[in-house]
Write a protein that holds these residues in place. Structure first.
Motif, PDB file in Angstrom:
ATOM      1  N   ILE A 107      55.671 -10.292  19.000  1.00  0.00           N
ATOM      2  CA  ILE A 107      54.896  -9.187  19.561  1.00  0.00           C
ATOM      3  C   ILE A 107      53.735  -9.743  20.366  1.00  0.00           C
ATOM      4  O   ILE A 107      53.016 -10.623  19.900  1.00  0.00           O
ATOM      5  CB  ILE A 107      54.352  -8.267  18.444  1.00  0.00           C
ATOM      6  N   VAL A 108      53.561  -9.231  21.590  1.00  0.00           N
ATOM      7  CA  VAL A 108      52.389  -9.569  22.406  1.00  0.00           C
ATOM      8  C   VAL A 108      51.616  -8.279  22.671  1.00  0.00           C
ATOM      9  O   VAL A 108      52.208  -7.200  22.772  1.00  0.00           O
ATOM     10  CB  VAL A 108      52.788 -10.262  23.729  1.00  0.00           C
ATOM     11  N   SER A 109      50.301  -8.390  22.788  1.00  0.00           N
ATOM     12  CA  SER A 109      49.488  -7.172  22.806  1.00  0.00           C
ATOM     13  C   SER A 109      48.117  -7.421  23.423  1.00  0.00           C
ATOM     14  O   SER A 109      47.737  -8.556  23.716  1.00  0.00           O
ATOM     15  CB  SER A 109      49.314  -6.672  21.366  1.00  0.00           C
ATOM     16  N   ASN A 110      47.387  -6.312  23.609  1.00  0.00           N
ATOM     17  CA  ASN A 110      45.969  -6.359  23.992  1.00  0.00           C
ATOM     18  C   ASN A 110      45.702  -7.253  25.206  1.00  0.00           C
ATOM     19  O   ASN A 110      44.893  -8.191  25.156  1.00  0.00           O
ATOM     20  CB  ASN A 110      45.125  -6.822  22.797  1.00  0.00           C
ATOM     21  N   PHE A 111      46.364  -6.947  26.309  1.00  0.00           N
ATOM     22  CA  PHE A 111      46.231  -7.751  27.523  1.00  0.00           C
ATOM     23  C   PHE A 111      44.899  -7.479  28.223  1.00  0.00           C
ATOM     24  O   PHE A 111      44.456  -6.335  28.341  1.00  0.00           O
ATOM     25  CB  PHE A 111      47.381  -7.457  28.486  1.00  0.00           C
ATOM     26  N   ARG A 112      44.286  -8.558  28.681  1.00  0.00           N
ATOM     27  CA  ARG A 112      43.064  -8.476  29.487  1.00  0.00           C
ATOM     28  C   ARG A 112      43.209  -9.421  30.679  1.00  0.00           C
ATOM     29  O   ARG A 112      43.678 -10.563  30.527  1.00  0.00           O
ATOM     30  CB  ARG A 112      41.825  -8.845  28.661  1.00  0.00           C
ATOM     31  N   LEU A 113      42.803  -8.949  31.854  1.00  0.00           N
ATOM     32  CA  LEU A 113      42.896  -9.727  33.087  1.00  0.00           C
ATOM     33  C   LEU A 113      41.501  -9.965  33.632  1.00  0.00           C
ATOM     34  O   LEU A 113      40.682  -9.040  33.707  1.00  0.00           O
ATOM     35  CB  LEU A 113      43.748  -8.991  34.125  1.00  0.00           C
ATOM     36  N   THR A 114      41.214 -11.220  34.018  1.00  0.00           N
ATOM     37  CA  THR A 114      39.909 -11.586  34.565  1.00  0.00           C
ATOM     38  C   THR A 114      40.065 -11.928  36.031  1.00  0.00           C
ATOM     39  O   THR A 114      40.957 -12.706  36.399  1.00  0.00           O
ATOM     40  CB  THR A 114      39.325 -12.801  33.813  1.00  0.00           C
ATOM     41  N   ASP A 115      39.196 -11.334  36.877  1.00  0.00           N
ATOM     42  CA  ASP A 115      39.313 -11.580  38.318  1.00  0.00           C
ATOM     43  C   ASP A 115      38.375 -12.706  38.769  1.00  0.00           C
ATOM     44  O   ASP A 115      37.676 -13.329  37.951  1.00  0.00           O
ATOM     45  CB  ASP A 115      39.085 -10.298  39.121  1.00  0.00           C
ATOM     46  N   THR A 116      38.372 -12.962  40.077  1.00  0.00           N
ATOM     47  CA  THR A 116      37.604 -14.081  40.625  1.00  0.00           C
ATOM     48  C   THR A 116      36.105 -13.901  40.440  1.00  0.00           C
ATOM     49  O   THR A 116      35.355 -14.875  40.494  1.00  0.00           O
ATOM     50  CB  THR A 116      37.918 -14.249  42.119  1.00  0.00           C
ATOM     51  N   GLN A 117      35.656 -12.658  40.244  1.00  0.00           N
ATOM     52  CA  GLN A 117      34.231 -12.391  40.059  1.00  0.00           C
ATOM     53  C   GLN A 117      33.830 -12.388  38.579  1.00  0.00           C
ATOM     54  O   GLN A 117      32.678 -12.145  38.253  1.00  0.00           O
ATOM     55  CB  GLN A 117      33.874 -11.031  40.683  1.00  0.00           C
ATOM     56  N   GLY A 118      34.796 -12.642  37.706  1.00  0.00           N
ATOM     57  CA  GLY A 118      34.500 -12.634  36.278  1.00  0.00           C
ATOM     58  C   GLY A 118      34.622 -11.276  35.627  1.00  0.00           C
ATOM     59  O   GLY A 118      34.334 -11.134  34.432  1.00  0.00           O
ATOM     60  N   ASN A 119      35.037 -10.266  36.405  1.00  0.00           N
ATOM     61  CA  ASN A 119      35.226  -8.934  35.833  1.00  0.00           C
ATOM     62  C   ASN A 119      36.506  -8.917  34.995  1.00  0.00           C
ATOM     63  O   ASN A 119      37.521  -9.500  35.379  1.00  0.00           O
ATOM     64  CB  ASN A 119      35.327  -7.884  36.945  1.00  0.00           C
TER      65      ASN A 119
END
Length: 266
Positions: free
Chosen positions: A71-83
């Motif tokens: 199981i994979v979960s709780n995805f978060r993506l970080t952009d070039t500005q750190g957002n």
């Protein structure tokens, strides 16, 4: 002559501007929302994982893998500005299965941007589990149908890794079962991993990146923590070994490459 010179200059500038406009990268103007496709390419010993095939680990144990689900979960993506964009929790739990061939996750409605890192969990966090059976949505049904749950009271299996093995001390094929999950607050084996993408994943209403991950199943028993099947072939609830397997599992993911395109092939 001056008029002709001015006209030639204007034509040159027009062609130059048009050429620059035509040469703009599709990632220059990212707007709207899009999808992110994540492909989990299961492997072992540097080769694609084929169920029923065998490999030998560092402890001279020869494994034949018959099942790999997690199981994979709780995805978060970080952009070039750190957002950081956090994928909505109610839609953020996925079961990948080498048995069924369901090894792709599609994240929907991702804000346009250039993403450089991704974080996700392996398993189901306590917050989700404590919502009760009525708060699990489709995850509960899917977990039951893919053998990713012991029972509602015992909880989810974060990892279901099974097959047979032999070794110098176990000459005949012996069945092994590695089921990793959390068992109350005293044995919480939910882990997260953060991966640098290497190449920016470009998301917009016209751009759909495909992130290819290599998943080294050999790491489950043969990572930083060495787990001997000859010593214990069935591991489900072990205060000593389950946390070590959880750490190994969290470290079995790496980014192979990112393909930026329109996602038309999916």
């Amino acid at each position: 002559m001056k008029s002709l010179y001015k006209l030639s200059t204007l034509l040159f500038l027009f062609v130059s501007v048009t050429s620059c406009s035509d040469d703009d990268s599709p990632g220059d103007n990212l707007t709207g929302e899009g999808r992110v496709i994540i492909e989990f390419d299961n492997s072992v010993a540097g080769d694609d994982l084929i169920l029923g095939s065998s490999y030998t680990n560092s402890q001279a144990e020869t494994l034949t893998i018959n099942r790999l689900n997690y199981i994979v979960s709780n995805f978060r993506l970080t952009d070039t500005q750190g957002n950081v964009f956090t994928y909505p929790k109610e839609y953020g739990y996925f079961i990948t299965s080498e048995e069924t061939g369901n090894t792709e996750v599609v994240l929907m409605n991702i804000p346009a941007g250039r993403y450089t890192a991704m974080t996700f969990g392996i398993g189901v966090d306590q917050e989700k589990y404590l919502l009760g059976a009525e708060g699990q949505g489709d995850l509960l049904t899917e977990a039951e149908s893919t053998d990713m749950m012991w029972s509602w009271q015992a909880g989810y299996k974060f990892l279901n890794f099974e097959g047979t093995f032999t070794s110098s001390t176990v000459p005949e094929n012996t069945y092994f079962q590695i089921h990793m999950g959390s068992h109350g607050s005293s044995l919480d084996n939910y882990k997260e991993t953060t991966l640098s993408l290497g190449t920016e994943a470009l998301v917009s209403d016209e751009m759909t990146p495909i992130i290819h991950l290599v998943v080294n199943a050999g790491n489950i028993l043969d990572g930083d923590n060495k787990i001997s099947l000859a010593e214990q072939a069935v591991i489900m609830v072990s205060e000593e070994k389950s946390p070590k397997i959880a750490e190994n599992t969290a470290n079995m993911f790496s980014v192979d490459h990112v393909h930026n395109g329109d996602g038309s092939s999916h």
